[in-house]
Design an enzyme around this catalytic site. Structure first.
Site, PDB file in Angstrom:
ATOM      1  N   SER A 153      -7.952  -0.972  -9.160  1.00 63.63           N
ATOM      2  CA  SER A 153      -8.899  -1.663  -8.279  1.00 63.63           C
ATOM      3  C   SER A 153     -10.299  -1.517  -8.843  1.00 63.63           C
ATOM      4  CB  SER A 153      -8.861  -1.031  -6.885  1.00 63.63           C
ATOM      5  OG  SER A 153      -9.943  -1.488  -6.100  1.00 63.63           O
ATOM      6  N   TYR A 166      -8.321   6.167  -1.521  1.00 60.67           N
ATOM      7  CA  TYR A 166      -7.888   4.936  -2.209  1.00 60.67           C
ATOM      8  C   TYR A 166      -8.441   4.900  -3.633  1.00 60.67           C
ATOM      9  CZ  TYR A 166      -7.395  -0.126  -3.018  1.00 60.67           C
ATOM     10  OH  TYR A 166      -7.083  -1.356  -3.540  1.00 60.67           O
TER      11      TYR A 166
HETATM   12  N1  LIG Z   1      -6.983  -7.745  -2.232  1.00 62.05           N
HETATM   13  C1  LIG Z   1      -7.908  -7.092  -2.917  1.00 62.05           C
HETATM   14  O1  LIG Z   1      -9.100  -7.403  -2.856  1.00 62.05           O
HETATM   15  C2  LIG Z   1      -7.497  -5.962  -3.832  1.00 62.05           C
HETATM   16  C3  LIG Z   1      -8.498  -5.394  -4.650  1.00 62.05           C
HETATM   17  C4  LIG Z   1      -8.143  -4.353  -5.506  1.00 62.05           C
HETATM   18  C5  LIG Z   1      -6.841  -3.915  -5.559  1.00 62.05           C
HETATM   19  N2  LIG Z   1      -5.885  -4.479  -4.739  1.00 62.05           N
HETATM   20  C6  LIG Z   1      -4.530  -3.956  -4.853  1.00 62.05           C
HETATM   21  O2  LIG Z   1      -3.633  -5.034  -5.014  1.00 62.05           O
HETATM   22  C7  LIG Z   1      -2.336  -4.624  -4.530  1.00 62.05           C
HETATM   23  C8  LIG Z   1      -1.802  -5.700  -3.605  1.00 62.05           C
HETATM   24  O3  LIG Z   1      -2.665  -5.764  -2.487  1.00 62.05           O
HETATM   25  P1  LIG Z   1      -2.887  -7.090  -1.611  1.00 62.05           P
HETATM   26  O4  LIG Z   1      -4.324  -7.335  -1.570  1.00 62.05           O
HETATM   27  O5  LIG Z   1      -1.951  -8.141  -2.051  1.00 62.05           O
HETATM   28  O6  LIG Z   1      -2.498  -6.513  -0.163  1.00 62.05           O
HETATM   29  P2  LIG Z   1      -1.342  -6.871   0.879  1.00 62.05           P
HETATM   30  O7  LIG Z   1      -1.585  -5.954   2.015  1.00 62.05           O
HETATM   31  O8  LIG Z   1      -1.332  -8.340   1.106  1.00 62.05           O
HETATM   32  O9  LIG Z   1       0.001  -6.490   0.115  1.00 62.05           O
HETATM   33  C9  LIG Z   1       0.408  -5.142  -0.073  1.00 62.05           C
HETATM   34  C10 LIG Z   1       1.929  -5.109   0.081  1.00 62.05           C
HETATM   35  O10 LIG Z   1       2.356  -3.753  -0.163  1.00 62.05           O
HETATM   36  C11 LIG Z   1       3.393  -3.495   0.765  1.00 62.05           C
HETATM   37  N3  LIG Z   1       3.592  -2.067   0.978  1.00 62.05           N
HETATM   38  C12 LIG Z   1       2.792  -1.206   1.656  1.00 62.05           C
HETATM   39  N4  LIG Z   1       3.351   0.020   1.694  1.00 62.05           N
HETATM   40  C13 LIG Z   1       4.534  -0.072   1.036  1.00 62.05           C
HETATM   41  C14 LIG Z   1       5.564   0.854   0.728  1.00 62.05           C
HETATM   42  N5  LIG Z   1       5.502   2.132   1.135  1.00 62.05           N
HETATM   43  N6  LIG Z   1       6.634   0.415   0.010  1.00 62.05           N
HETATM   44  C15 LIG Z   1       6.719  -0.883  -0.378  1.00 62.05           C
HETATM   45  N7  LIG Z   1       5.784  -1.801  -0.112  1.00 62.05           N
HETATM   46  C16 LIG Z   1       4.695  -1.400   0.584  1.00 62.05           C
HETATM   47  C17 LIG Z   1       2.948  -4.201   2.036  1.00 62.05           C
HETATM   48  O11 LIG Z   1       4.012  -4.375   2.961  1.00 62.05           O
HETATM   49  C18 LIG Z   1       2.391  -5.498   1.478  1.00 62.05           C
HETATM   50  O12 LIG Z   1       3.396  -6.490   1.405  1.00 62.05           O
HETATM   51  C19 LIG Z   1      -2.542  -3.266  -3.859  1.00 62.05           C
HETATM   52  O13 LIG Z   1      -2.132  -2.248  -4.755  1.00 62.05           O
HETATM   53  C20 LIG Z   1      -4.039  -3.220  -3.640  1.00 62.05           C
HETATM   54  O14 LIG Z   1      -4.514  -1.912  -3.571  1.00 62.05           O
HETATM   55  C21 LIG Z   1      -6.191  -5.485  -3.884  1.00 62.05           C
END
Ligand SMILES: NC(=O)c1ccc[n+]([C@@H]2O[C@H](COP(=O)([O-])OP(=O)(O)OC[C@H]3O[C@@H](n4cnc5c(N)ncnc54)[C@H](O)[C@@H]3O)[C@@H](O)[C@H]2O)c1
Length: 271
Positions: A153, A166
């Site tokens: 991230s 985080y």
């Molecule tokens: N959206 C952003 O701006 C952003 C920025 C930096 C990093 N990220 C990272 O990108 C990745 C995806 O995030 P996103 O934005 O798509 O969020 P999101 O919440 O849409 O998706 C995350 C998914 O992870 C699943 N999850 C949570 N706990 C779990 C577990 N114990 N086992 C299996 N699945 C599990 C959730 O059910 C969900 O489907 C994450 O690692 C997040 O930290 C996102």
């Protein structure tokens, strides 16, 4: 208007035809789009998440593209469930070429108020899930080689209040990525990370959701405006802005690339 000519040699470097990709966190956001992008590139996918309804929706999108989707409900915080995911993928598809550790959670708290339950949850999903996901992928790929993609991230490169746990996990993801690249290289295993900037998914919707889960459009626009204001490109990201990077890292176009962090973030962080 004429269709631009894409040289078949170039397209072949980005193709995942005949390959199997495992994607965790595939019920939502970036993980769901990664499964679709990999399928658009020709891969069959094995998709994992705790949200089974979301997985089924992603599977439908993949099947509509004519690719196979195997749904494996998985809590990535439990090593035995990750091992079962790898076993299911190998049993159904015979090989694993790409493994993307996308599942992640965020919870907001100052350090002085940090609760232990949230601390453990974030550690278990983001850190344990990525570490044991890499181990399972390496063991599955040691005869064939393959590509592992982790998700860090922008928060790993830039201290900010309320996200200490985080950010620590996402910094650790970058080091795990380098360790996997180091130990996996002799086996033909590449490992890279993406470090997304602000990307429009349900994770960021927490910032502008009402208690009943509905979106407050005024707060949403204010937050997007603020995020655009922080970025040299004056943009926020869509899930595809992350999954196009992931496709590159998964593909033969990145055959010389390992141990790196690719930051699609509109220039917000340039460490
Ligand atoms: N959206 C952003 O701006 C952003 C920025 C930096 C990093 N990220 C990272 O990108 C990745 C995806 O995030 P996103 O934005 O798509 O969020 P999101 O919440 O849409 O998706 C995350 C998914 O992870 C699943 N999850 C949570 N706990 C779990 C577990 N114990 N086992 C299996 N699945 C599990 C959730 O059910 C969900 O489907 C994450 O690692 C997040 O930290 C996102």
């Amino acid at each position: 208007m004429t269709t631009p000519h894409l040289d078949p040699h170039l397209v072949a470097q980005l193709s995942l035809a005949g390959r199997t990709a495992v994607v965790t966190g595939a019920a939502s956001g970036i993980g769901a789009q990664a499964a679709v992008t990999f399928a658009q590139a020709g891969a069959d996918v094995v998709i994992a998440d705790t949200n089974v309804d979301g997985l089924e929706a992603t599977a439908e999108r993949v099947r509509a593209l004519g690719r196979r989707a195997t749904v494996v409900p998985t809590n990535v915080g439990v090593k035995a469930e990750i091992d079962a995911l790898a076993a299911a993928a190998l049993a159904e598809h015979g090989r694993i070429d790409v493994w993307a550790n996308v599942a992640g959670v965020i919870r907001y708290s100052t350090m002085m108020d940090q609760g232990e339950a949230d601390y453990r949850l974030i550690m278990s999903v983001n850190l344990d899930g990525t570490y044991w996901g890499c181990v399972a992928a390496m063991n599955a790929m040691k005869e064939t080689g393959g590509a592992i993609i982790n998700v860090s991230s922008a928060g790993a490169d830039m201290p900010a209040p309320m996200i200490s746990v985080y950010a620590a996990t996402k910094a650790a993801v970058q080091m795990i990525t380098r360790e996997v690249a180091t130990e996996g290289g002799p086996f033909g295993i590449r490992c890279n990370a993406i470090a997304p900037g602000f990307t429009d998914t349900p994770m960021v919707a927490q910032h502008f959701s009402n208690p009943d889960g509905s979106i407050d459009p005024v707060r949403r626009e204010a937050i997007f405006e603020q995020r655009r204001g922080q970025a040299p490109l004056a943009m926020t990201g869509e899930p595809e802005d992350q999954t196009w990077s992931m496709l590159f890292l998964a593909s033969d176009a990145a055959r010389f690339v390992t141990g790196q962090v690719l930051r699609a973030n509109a220039g917000v962080v340039m460490p």
